[in-house]
Each structure stands twice: as C-alpha cells, then as structure tokens.
Scaffold this active site. Sequence first.
Site: not given
Ligand code: SAH
Length: 477
Positions: A253, A275, A387
């Site tokens: 991703d 994306k 998100m």
């Molecule tokens: N599977 C991922 C989440 C995917 S959804 C997980 O477990 O973290 C994507 C969302 O995850 C983003 O919109 C944000 O809200 C959050 N996200 C992912 N990485 C992040 C990071 N390093 N810092 C803050 N938010 C993060």
Amino acid sequence: MSLFPMFVKLQGRTVVVVGAGVIAEGKIPGLFAAGANVRVIAPQATAQIRAWAREGQLEWLPRAFAPVDLDGARLAIAATSAPGLNQTVFQTCEARGIFCNAVDDIENCHFYYGAIVQRGDLQLAISTNGKSPALAQRIRMELEETYGEDYAEWLEKLGATRAVLRAKSPDPERAKTILHALASKQTLARYRSVTKRKSQAINQDITFAASPSANRAAQPGTVYLVGAGPGDPELLTRKALRLLQSAQIVLHDSLVSREILAEIPPAAQIIDVGKRAGQKLLTQEEINSLLRSYAQDHAIVVRLKGGDPSIFGRAGEELEALRNAGIPHEIVPGVTAALAAAAAAKISLTDRRVASRVLFTTLSRGTDGALMDWGSVTSTTTLVLYMPGPDYAEVSARLREGGLSPELPCAIVSAASGQRQIVRRSTIAALAAEEKLPAPALLIVGRVANQQISEIAETAWRAAGNREPALQTTRIS
Ligand code: SAH
C-alpha cells in the site's frame, strides 16, 4: 525513399546465410536469439559454425550456393567475400520474393541491420538510411546511457503485471491507465531507488535464505498478509522482516514507508497497489487477482499493509479471495497506527484511572456514521478515530452529536513513529479550528488524552476509595 521500420518474428522460420566466415558467424547469434532455423551454405566454415552444425543448432550445407538452397526461406544473408556471389544471392531472392541483406553491400540489400540498443526484450533500433553511421552510433551510445541495463529486468516485471491485468481486469480501460502509470518514469525511479539502496545487502540475503527459519516460510505459493507497522522500520516484527527478505513478490500500500521498502532485496518484484492522489491505483478485485495469480508460480508472496493488516486494511476481502481460490495464506500482525500514535503522544490508552475500554473506529464510513455505535461510548471509553480526514470541524461536530462532551480532550497524531511525527493536543470543541496535520493522521479522544490527566485521575482514584496516591510513579506534567 525512406525505409519502413519493422521488427520481424523469425521463430521457427528459415533464414539462409550464404558464407561461413567470421562475418557470417557474427550474424548468426542474433538469428538464434530470434528462434530462426538457420541454414548455412558455404564450402568451408569457421570452427564455431562447424560446432553449431555438429550440435544441431544450425544446418550447414558444405558446398557452393545454388538457388534451390533458398527453398522455404523467409530471409537471406549474403556474407561472402565474393561481390559477384552476393549479387547472385540478392537477384535470386528478388526473383523469389525473399528479403536479402548482403553485408556491407547496400546495392544488394532489401533490408539493413539497424544500430541496436538491447535491454532484454526492449530493443531500440536506429537507422539513418545509410546517411550517417557516425550519427547512428552517437545516438546509440546516448540511448545506452539513458536506458540502462536495469530496463531489461524492469520490463520483465511490467510484462508480468500486464499479462495478469489483461487476463483478470474487469475493466480494460482502467487496466490501461494503470499500466501507463506503472510504466512511468516515477515508477522506474522508485524501483531504482529501492533496488539501489538494497544492492549491498545481497550477500546478507543469501545467508538469510539459507537459514532454517527462512526455509520454514518457503512453502510453495503462500500469500502472507503482513503488517508493516506505522512507518518506523524498527517497529517491523522480525517475522515481517524475514518474509520481506525472502519474498519473490511484494504488493504494498502507499502507507508503507520507503525505509521499509528498502528492506526488500532487489531480486524481489515490488508492486505499489496503493492510492495516488486519493485515487486507488488498483481496485480490490484487481489486487485479489494479482495475489491469486502470483501465488501460482511464486513461493512467497507478501501483501504488505501499513500498520496491522486486520485493522481498516481490507484484509477481509483478500482473505476471502485466497480462501476461495484454495491458496495457502497467513496473517503476520503489525503495530497498528493507534498504538504508535498513543506511544507518540505518551498516552496510555487504557489508563485504568480514567478509561475502561478502547474503541478503534472511524467516522468516514457512510455519511451518517451508521457504523458508529455511540451507545457503547461512555465517559471511560478511549476512542481512536482512524481516517479522520481533513475536515476537523466536521469530525468535531459528529463527536458532539454522538453525545461526547465538548471539553473532552483529544490528540491528533500525524505520521506516528515517522520522521515527521507531529502530536497536537486539543479538545473536541477546539478541534474544529485546529490546523490540519498532514496525512496519515489519527485522533485519540477521551480523558486519557489530557495532559493534565494527573489531576482528574487523582480525583477519580480517590473517589473510588483508594488511599495511596495513584500517580506516584506516573505523574504526567
Ligand atoms: N491498517 C492500518 C490502518 C489503515 S487505515 C493500521 O493498522 O494502522 C489508514 C489510516 O490509518 C490513516 O488514515 C490514519 O488514520 C491511520 N494511520 C496509518 N498510519 C499512520 C501513522 N503512521 N500515523 C498516524 N495515523 C496513521
């Protein structure tokens, strides 16, 4: 008259070479590479040509040229030192509709060899119609520099992806758009930056592949849904790292950081299925097809997801596709963003003095927040909103509509664990006017997010009948 450029399929077709000296010999490997059946006519032949004949790689007729030698031929190459003979071959070809090239003898040619830059299946041919071989040579050298050796391997990867998408994509127009994006300079630059940074690590990888733990993973055709963690490579699990270093294919991703991609050895094919500017590069169905098809001929296929695969990662659809296709698969958990954000903000998500539960959720599904069960949110719930999107005023309004107090503290954490990590503390009311932080960001909402939590906690702790101070060792300033 200008020349008509073309690339000819010679696979299984007969090409006659008249002459068997060093010049003729030099023309033959190119014909082999194109899969042609080579017939050589000459009373004497070089040792190499004789060897090829002995090994059955070509047919050598050790005698003088006769028109019957051209029977069944598509092309002829006259490479003899006798100009009269070249002309005879050319004229015989002309009469029989066969294209002829007499080496260095333009009068007796139907076609010329172009100056060629070859990178695997990428062939760039240059012709000046004989006007300036020097210019052709200069352009060839320039092209050699622009189109480096790595184009061969890159083209292989593009070809493999194209084959899969063309066979499986439900929408050919979209598939085309994706293939153009994959062939872009930016994609190549990414591919190069990743392969370059890892080229020194090859030796290490060999040792790695030989280790027993790596062998354990090498069951044929397994797809691993691997959590890459929040960004910092130090937060990769050892298992994730081991799989990344032994995978043949990695589909990732856009959330996955460059530093983590740099852990993948150059021999692996890396595909970005994330994306671009809010637009998904591949649909979920296309990703599923790629996973199914790669698993058929690769032992270790890694589907690399930001954070943990099971948290807002659409792992459900991929697992179902793999299950339905009977493909062995496994999930390797990762550190989800909520945990990295809590660490960044130095928040204890379940601080027992003010919180009794944590809810990982999002408001961005559906416009009415139908998935959000506000009934389960109490004053001791810590909410982690994945998100949240850029419209903080909207988020603030939705939280208040959900019945949360405007005074409730929250923390916005951007790029948790990354080099650009930012933590901003606020309240639900003040959130509306906060400056937008760069994506990815998430929101921690609840009493645990308060910096002055100590006082609240202390009161709550004492109200609950505890005597000794709660915050002796964990006072937060
Ligand atoms: N599977 C991922 C989440 C995917 S959804 C997980 O477990 O973290 C994507 C969302 O995850 C983003 O919109 C944000 O809200 C959050 N996200 C992912 N990485 C992040 C990071 N390093 N810092 C803050 N938010 C993060």
